[in-house]
Every structure is written in C-alpha cells, then in structure tokens.
Design a protein around this motif. Sequence first.
Motif, PDB file in Angstrom:
ATOM      1  N   SER A   1     -65.607  40.052 -71.278  1.00  0.00           N
ATOM      2  CA  SER A   1     -65.378  41.135 -70.321  1.00  0.00           C
ATOM      3  C   SER A   1     -66.486  42.169 -70.424  1.00  0.00           C
ATOM      4  CB  SER A   1     -64.031  41.805 -70.584  1.00  0.00           C
ATOM      5  OG  SER A   1     -63.012  40.849 -70.595  1.00  0.00           O
TER       6      SER A   1
ATOM      7  N   SER B   1     -64.045  32.360 -76.965  1.00  0.00           N
ATOM      8  CA  SER B   1     -62.752  32.677 -77.555  1.00  0.00           C
ATOM      9  C   SER B   1     -62.407  34.140 -77.285  1.00  0.00           C
ATOM     10  CB  SER B   1     -62.758  32.357 -79.046  1.00  0.00           C
ATOM     11  OG  SER B   1     -63.932  32.832 -79.629  1.00  0.00           O
ATOM     12  N   PRO B   2     -61.127  34.473 -77.349  1.00  0.00           N
ATOM     13  CA  PRO B   2     -60.720  35.844 -77.035  1.00  0.00           C
ATOM     14  C   PRO B   2     -61.409  36.863 -77.949  1.00  0.00           C
ATOM     15  CG  PRO B   2     -58.813  34.414 -77.198  1.00  0.00           C
ATOM     16  CD  PRO B   2     -59.985  33.608 -77.644  1.00  0.00           C
ATOM     17  N   GLY B   3     -61.838  37.984 -77.362  1.00  0.00           N
ATOM     18  CA  GLY B   3     -62.424  39.066 -78.155  1.00  0.00           C
ATOM     19  C   GLY B   3     -63.897  38.894 -78.441  1.00  0.00           C
TER      20      GLY B   3
ATOM     21  N   ARG C   1     -63.047  50.536 -70.850  1.00  0.00           N
ATOM     22  CA  ARG C   1     -64.179  49.765 -71.370  1.00  0.00           C
ATOM     23  C   ARG C   1     -65.467  50.215 -70.688  1.00  0.00           C
ATOM     24  NH1 ARG C   1     -63.102  45.041 -69.961  1.00  0.00           N
ATOM     25  NH2 ARG C   1     -62.050  44.327 -71.835  1.00  0.00           N
TER      26      ARG C   1
ATOM     27  N   MET D   1     -73.094  42.924 -80.719  1.00  0.00           N
ATOM     28  CA  MET D   1     -72.066  43.828 -80.209  1.00  0.00           C
ATOM     29  C   MET D   1     -72.192  45.163 -80.924  1.00  0.00           C
ATOM     30  SD  MET D   1     -69.589  44.212 -78.077  1.00  0.00           S
ATOM     31  CE  MET D   1     -68.525  42.890 -77.533  1.00  0.00           C
ATOM     32  N   ARG D   2     -72.397  46.218 -80.132  1.00  0.00           N
ATOM     33  CA  ARG D   2     -72.506  47.564 -80.719  1.00  0.00           C
ATOM     34  C   ARG D   2     -71.439  48.439 -80.092  1.00  0.00           C
ATOM     35  NH1 ARG D   2     -78.334  48.648 -81.100  1.00  0.00           N
ATOM     36  NH2 ARG D   2     -79.167  47.040 -82.490  1.00  0.00           N
ATOM     37  N   ALA D   3     -71.430  49.686 -80.478  1.00  0.00           N
ATOM     38  CA  ALA D   3     -70.414  50.609 -79.958  1.00  0.00           C
ATOM     39  C   ALA D   3     -70.565  50.798 -78.454  1.00  0.00           C
ATOM     40  CB  ALA D   3     -70.527  51.943 -80.675  1.00  0.00           C
TER      41      ALA D   3
ATOM     42  N   GLY E   1     -66.363  39.048 -76.241  1.00  0.00           N
ATOM     43  CA  GLY E   1     -67.172  39.981 -75.451  1.00  0.00           C
ATOM     44  C   GLY E   1     -67.449  39.521 -74.026  1.00  0.00           C
TER      45      GLY E   1
HETATM   46  P1  TYD Z   1     -64.116  42.053 -74.772  1.00  0.00           P
HETATM   47  O1  TYD Z   1     -65.295  42.084 -73.862  1.00  0.00           O
HETATM   48  O2  TYD Z   1     -62.875  42.693 -74.261  1.00  0.00           O
HETATM   49  O3  TYD Z   1     -63.811  40.541 -75.208  1.00  0.00           O
HETATM   50  P2  TYD Z   1     -63.216  39.331 -74.327  1.00  0.00           P
HETATM   51  O4  TYD Z   1     -63.207  39.718 -72.894  1.00  0.00           O
HETATM   52  O5  TYD Z   1     -64.141  38.165 -74.597  1.00  0.00           O
HETATM   53  O6  TYD Z   1     -61.858  39.037 -74.849  1.00  0.00           O
HETATM   54  O7  TYD Z   1     -64.555  42.797 -76.122  1.00  0.00           O
HETATM   55  C1  TYD Z   1     -64.406  42.248 -77.379  1.00  0.00           C
HETATM   56  C2  TYD Z   1     -64.570  43.200 -78.517  1.00  0.00           C
HETATM   57  O8  TYD Z   1     -65.766  43.933 -78.439  1.00  0.00           O
HETATM   58  C3  TYD Z   1     -63.465  44.194 -78.629  1.00  0.00           C
HETATM   59  O9  TYD Z   1     -62.760  43.895 -79.812  1.00  0.00           O
HETATM   60  C4  TYD Z   1     -64.102  45.521 -78.763  1.00  0.00           C
HETATM   61  C5  TYD Z   1     -65.561  45.233 -78.934  1.00  0.00           C
HETATM   62  N1  TYD Z   1     -66.437  46.173 -78.207  1.00  0.00           N
HETATM   63  C6  TYD Z   1     -67.434  46.843 -78.896  1.00  0.00           C
HETATM   64  O10 TYD Z   1     -67.608  46.682 -80.116  1.00  0.00           O
HETATM   65  N2  TYD Z   1     -68.271  47.701 -78.221  1.00  0.00           N
HETATM   66  C7  TYD Z   1     -68.121  47.918 -76.873  1.00  0.00           C
HETATM   67  O11 TYD Z   1     -68.886  48.687 -76.286  1.00  0.00           O
HETATM   68  C8  TYD Z   1     -67.096  47.215 -76.169  1.00  0.00           C
HETATM   69  C9  TYD Z   1     -66.883  47.438 -74.709  1.00  0.00           C
HETATM   70  C10 TYD Z   1     -66.276  46.357 -76.883  1.00  0.00           C
END
Ligand code: TYD
Length: 463
Positions: free
Chosen positions: A106, A100-102, A138, A270-272, A104
């Motif tokens: 990408s 799903s979107p968001g 990113r 998912m971290r910073a 991670g």
């Molecule tokens: P993303 O990879 O853009 O999701 P998708 O491609 O599946 O739509 O990233 C999703 C979320 O992760 C975004 O809300 C921000 C968060 N994020 C972090 O918490 N830490 C990070 O280092 C990165 C790159 C993103």
Amino acid sequence: MSGRDSEFVCQGCGHTALAWTGRCPGCGEWNTLVETRRREPRKGGRRGGRPAAKRDAPRPVPLRDVDAPAVDRLTTRIAELDRVLGGGLVPGSLILLGGSPGIGKSTLTGMALGNLCASGCRVLYVSGEESAAQVRLRAERLGSDALAVPVLAETSVEAVVETLEAERPDVCVIDSIQTLSVEGMTGAPGSVGQVREAAGAIMEAAKHLGTAVVLVGHVTKDGSVAGPRVLEHLVDGVLLFEGERERSFRTLRALKNRFGATSEVGVFEMRAGGLVEVADPSARFVSEASRAAGSCVLCAMEGTRPLLVEVQALVAPTEIVPPRRVATGIDRNRLAMIIAVLARNGGPSLAAADVFVNVAGGVRVDEPGADLAIALALASAHRGEPLGPADGQPLACFGEVGLTGELRFVAHPERRVAEAGKFGLRPVVGPESAESIDGLESMATLAAALKSARGTPAIRRAA
Ligand code: TYD
Ligand code: MG
C-alpha cells in the motif's frame, strides 16, 4: 443477490455442479471445484454449438500491417519501480503486485499514485482493506503529493467498475483484489472464484477505458490463501514485493512482464517517511559483512545489475536424523545439492550436522552463481576459520557448482568482478572464463577453490 447466479466448475475435468463438494463427482479429484459466475448461453445456438447464422470468417493480418501506435509509458518517478516495470506503466495494462501482508504494498502504490497525480495523470486508489481515513493517515506520512490522490473505499466490484467508467482514470490501484466481491457469488471474498471474476470484470473495464490497473494481492508464505496466483496468466505483469518484515530492506522483482525484462530487481528500504530507493545496495551489504568464519561475499547479478551480498553459514553437530537444513534467501534444493557435492569434492561431510545458510539483509538470490559462495561459507563454518586474508576484507566469489564438482561459467563475470573491485574486494574467486579478467582468480573445480580459500590470497601473492 442469489446463489443461483453461480455454479461450481471442476478445474480438472470441467464438470459443473450447483453446490460445492470437496470431491469432484466427475473425475474424483479433491478440492478442484471453484465457484464461477454462470454465463448466459450464447445467442443463436446451443451451448458450445456453432452459431446458426453464417457469417464471414475474420481475416488474419500480417504482423507488419498491424497498427501498433507507440505509447508513452507513465513513469511513477520511483526509479526502482519504473525499472522493474520495464520503463514505467503501459497505459491499459494490468499488473499484479503480490507480497505478504505488511511488506509495504500500500505504501509503494500510494507513493506511485501521488507522483503520477503530481505529474498530471488522473489516478484512483480503491481501498477495500482500509477505510478512507486510514488511507489518509498513511498518505500523511508520505507527503503532500500522496494526499492529492482520490480514494474510494469500496468492496463491490460493480461499484468499482461504475466509478472507473465515470472517472476514467489513467491509473487505478485496487488494494486489494482479495477484498472485492462480485454480486451473485456466494464464496467468501478472496476465494479463487471471487478473485478470478473480480479481476476479469475490472480488466474488461480497464482495457476499453485504457486505464492501467495495479491489482494488489496478498501472497502468504505457505501459499494457502494464494488467491492471486490464479491471476498470473490473466495479467500483463506480476511483480513480487519481498523481504523480511522485521528487516527494512525490500526487493521488488518481476515474475512476468509482457512489456519488459523479468530480470530487473528494485531495492527499497522502509523508513518513517515511506519507502526509499536504495540506489547502491552493494555498499550497504558489504559494509555490514562480517569477517567471521562462515561468512563470504557473493558477487550476484540481479538482472543487469551486479549486487554484492553476504552469505552466512552455520554448521552445528547434531544427533537428529535427518539433520536440519535451513535456507533463508536461497533455494533449499540447491543447498542440499551443494552439501552433497562438497562431501565428494574435498569439502567436509555434513551428514551429522545441522546446516543453516542465510543471505544477510533479507535478500533472495535465485541464480546458480550463488553456489560457490554457499560452498565456501559452509566449508569455512565447518572449519571455524574465516575466509580470505586475516586482516583485510572478506572473501568475494561467484560461480555455479556442477554435480561433478566443476566450477561453471555464469553470466557477466566482468561486471561481478568490477563491482567487487569498487569496494576493494580483490581478488575475486570464480570460474574460468574465455577472456582474461583483471582481479579474477579463476578456478576450474570446487576442490581447487576450497584449497585456495584456505590459504590467504594476500599472503600467497606475496610469496
Ligand atoms: P503497508 O504499505 O500498509 O503494507 P501492506 O500494504 O503490504 O500490507 O505498510 C507496511 C508497514 O510499513 C507498516 O507496518 C508500517 C510501515 N511503514 C513505515 O515504516 N513507514 C511508512 O512511512 C509507512 C507508510 C509504513
Ligand atoms: Mg495494504
């Protein structure tokens, strides 16, 4: 560009039409017409007819004489991802990464390409969703390796294929397949026809160039924009990236893999600074497990790896008919079955109660071995008493519950018990197994397990 390059084909009966209609004129089914690129009729014969010139029929070859050179896999140096892929990317393969979107996607693909690039592979990141500048932002969070990845912000399939031919990368990520559009097709990007044609064109180029391609696709929860699902038969592997967006845990699992097992699961957080592999997820989940009523620890198997997760249940009286059954992280039908079996086998009747069951941490458990944990959590929530000894650890269990209330054997009981033992969770309640397992308190039926979980194992052992 003209609308004439495409036609609409019914997915049920094959009827073709020049314009889209909601109902197929051929078979009368609704919503079955999908835009398809019109193919040139084959030379030397009528459509679908035999070729005019006679030629020798191709000869089949015994499998042992087929050339199959051993190929080295491309390792992404993200151990959890490599394991789910079956040991790394196979050159020339086509992988669909859904989620799903968001969630991670990408981020994961960006990190993988960065690592591959650093180990000397030629890579390409095609972004149809974000501008090159956004991709850079990113990558800055992901580190210097990710910044070395060449990016192409493009949504035309023809342009992407041209770049692939010119650059000949070893690995290419298309983010996402729903943003690409094919020349001459009128449907919006992301429609079934566009997605299928775009993936087909990229696959054709990738196969003869030997490029491994990862197609990123959004899959929404209700499945309405589930364009990528139509690609499942076409690609070599389908990976699903799941988790709750608000929670930091993400699981990656293979739904299909022509080059490895589909049972492996990777766990990430998912971290910073991007996604971090969680090498020992059990430790995280057990330390977070509560001792409250309605909670117990499930010894699950995720592929070849045991995983301890907390199953939580809430039972609340209701006057709504039918009462609510909400399942997060487990199958809803399985929950309905367990509620029914409980009522018949010494458990509470939940006919007048709302029932909520949740696997903590945003994990999804898809195996029948979760049944007993759900049943015990429900019984405990209904009674309002915690399971297991009052002072110590939460109760750990596993096992499939049959329709007649028997506890059934599930795979790898010894690994499940050993994993629980690592965290001091003993004894583990589970089904009987052929060999004796140290630390397993085996039960033949759900009724017996319910009875035993009522008492406290520690006290019973002392008595
Ligand atoms: P993303 O990879 O853009 O999701 P998708 O491609 O599946 O739509 O990233 C999703 C979320 O992760 C975004 O809300 C921000 C968060 N994020 C972090 O918490 N830490 C990070 O280092 C990165 C790159 C993103
Ligand atoms: Mg994205």
